[in-house]
Design an enzyme around this catalytic site. Structure first.
Site, PDB file in Angstrom:
ATOM      1  N   ASP A  68       0.813  -1.218   0.000  1.00  0.00           N
ATOM      2  CA  ASP A  68       0.000   0.000   0.000  1.00  0.00           C
ATOM      3  C   ASP A  68       0.848   1.270   0.000  1.00  0.00           C
ATOM      4  O   ASP A  68       2.055   1.226   0.252  1.00  0.00           O
ATOM      5  CB  ASP A  68      -0.949   0.009   1.214  1.00  0.00           C
ATOM      6  N   ASP A 137      -7.265  -3.465  14.322  1.00  0.00           N
ATOM      7  CA  ASP A 137      -8.643  -3.838  13.959  1.00  0.00           C
ATOM      8  C   ASP A 137      -8.660  -4.983  12.947  1.00  0.00           C
ATOM      9  O   ASP A 137      -9.668  -5.221  12.292  1.00  0.00           O
ATOM     10  CB  ASP A 137      -9.385  -2.624  13.395  1.00  0.00           C
ATOM     11  N   HIS A 139      -7.032  -5.210  10.096  1.00  0.00           N
ATOM     12  CA  HIS A 139      -6.876  -4.932   8.658  1.00  0.00           C
ATOM     13  C   HIS A 139      -5.581  -5.570   8.150  1.00  0.00           C
ATOM     14  O   HIS A 139      -4.628  -5.751   8.913  1.00  0.00           O
ATOM     15  CB  HIS A 139      -6.934  -3.429   8.350  1.00  0.00           C
ATOM     16  N   GLU A 144      -9.623  -2.153   5.243  1.00  0.00           N
ATOM     17  CA  GLU A 144     -10.223  -1.864   6.534  1.00  0.00           C
ATOM     18  C   GLU A 144     -11.500  -2.680   6.724  1.00  0.00           C
ATOM     19  O   GLU A 144     -11.969  -3.347   5.803  1.00  0.00           O
ATOM     20  CB  GLU A 144     -10.543  -0.365   6.612  1.00  0.00           C
TER      21      GLU A 144
HETATM   22  C1  F6R Z   1       1.522  -1.665   6.058  1.00  0.00           C
HETATM   23  C2  F6R Z   1       0.252  -2.364   6.135  1.00  0.00           C
HETATM   24  C3  F6R Z   1      -0.542  -2.419   7.396  1.00  0.00           C
HETATM   25  C4  F6R Z   1       0.307  -2.745   8.612  1.00  0.00           C
HETATM   26  C5  F6R Z   1      -0.557  -2.724   9.860  1.00  0.00           C
HETATM   27  C6  F6R Z   1       0.243  -2.965  11.133  1.00  0.00           C
HETATM   28  O1  F6R Z   1       2.047  -1.729   4.754  1.00  0.00           O
HETATM   29  O2  F6R Z   1      -0.168  -2.844   5.148  1.00  0.00           O
HETATM   30  O3  F6R Z   1      -1.550  -3.397   7.250  1.00  0.00           O
HETATM   31  O4  F6R Z   1       0.896  -3.999   8.470  1.00  0.00           O
HETATM   32  O5  F6R Z   1      -1.199  -1.477   9.966  1.00  0.00           O
HETATM   33  O6  F6R Z   1       1.131  -1.908  11.323  1.00  0.00           O
HETATM   34  P1  F6R Z   1       2.259  -1.985  12.459  1.00  0.00           P
HETATM   35  O7  F6R Z   1       3.191  -3.047  12.039  1.00  0.00           O
HETATM   36  O8  F6R Z   1       2.884  -0.615  12.438  1.00  0.00           O
HETATM   37  O9  F6R Z   1       1.549  -2.294  13.726  1.00  0.00           O
END
Ligand code: F6R
Length: 262
Positions: A68, A137, A139, A144
């Site tokens: 992303d 959450d 995702h 989301e």
């Molecule tokens: C990042 C991504 C998100 C993260 C998720 C967890 O490229 O796709 O899904 O993996 O938000 O983020 P952290 O590792 O910072 O807790």
């Protein structure tokens, strides 16, 4: 796989990634990795840099696709995921930058950019190993809650919870973008194999809902239950809410013959 510490999670993940890369070193086609950003994979990227510097792995025959990118953040900005990847991996290993793909969101038609990104994945022969973190959450990528389980790369609006979680990377909370271009859930599911990493107690509810709850768009990661080749690697704190934690530990011991003290 429940491991004692986040360092063990890092080493396990690095072993898996290096195995995929090293089996392709002599191949005419590159190893194709799907990459995540955020806090979770930072240790993994540090370890991969270490192993590359030591000569244990080379990225010369590797192609990458990131999950992303924020919309409205210039690629040269320290908050962009393109910048994150350069800083935390690409600039420190022998990868050809032309083979690193992060969704393009700056000065482009976003719909066309999404189609182009999907086409690039297809042209590369699909993703061999997709690395995932997980949001609090549940995702994955920026899919989301409520994301279609059949979705492909597109723009998604970030939830307030995700914006709050990611505010630590910005000077002010209101600077966190409201939208991002993300691989879809179906795009992720088409990867040959998936490595989902989670560390810390803040992820334990999401992990429980992902593997012990029903498959539902309210818990995007729960769709991974349908994928035949997912490896979930978490540390002890991320496992605390699992109802069947003792059972998982016992079955791991039986499978690996590995005896754990805790
Ligand atoms: C990042 C991504 C998100 C993260 C998720 C967890 O490229 O796709 O899904 O993996 O938000 O983020 P952290 O590792 O910072 O807790």
């Amino acid at each position: 796989m429940i491991l004692d510490s986040s360092d063990q999670v890092t080493n396990f993940a690095a072993d898996m990634v290096c195995e995929v890369i090293n089996t392709r070193t002599q191949s005419s086609t590159p190893a194709v990795l799907g990459l995540a950003t955020g806090g979770t994979p930072l240790g993994l990227y540090r370890e991969l840099i270490r192993r590359c510097t030591r000569g244990d792995v080379s990225f010369q025959n590797v192609e990458t696709f990131n999950l992303d990118e924020y919309v409205g953040v210039e690629p040269s900005s320290p908050q962009s995921y393109r910048y994150y990847m350069l800083e935390n991996l690409f600039s420190h290993v022998d990868i050809d930058l032309a083979r690193t793909h992060v969704p393009v969101t700056w000065n482009v038609d976003l719909e066309q950019s999404a189609v182009h990104f999907e086409r690039k994945i297809e042209q590369a022969g699909g993703i061999e190993l997709q690395i995932l973190g997980i949001g609090s959450d549940a995702h994955i990528g920026f899919n989301e809650i409520g994301s279609s389980l059949g979705s492909r790369t597109r723009v998604k609006t970030l939830t307030q919870r995700t914006r709050d979680d990611n505010a630590r990377y910005f000077d002010r909370a209101d600077q966190v973008p409201r939208t991002a271009l993300t691989m879809g859930i179906q795009t992720i599911l088409e990867s040959q194999s998936i490595l989902l990493l989670a560390t810390g107690e803040g992820k334990s509810r999401a992990i429980r809902n992902t593997i012990e709850g029903p498959i539902t768009a309210s818990v995007p990661a729960s769709v991974l239950q349908l994928h035949p080749n997912v490896t979930l690697v978490i540390d002890q704190p991320a496992s605390v809410e699992l109802a069947n934690r003792d059972y998982y530990l016992e079955s791991e011991r039986n499978r690996t013959g590995f005896s754990r003290s805790s």
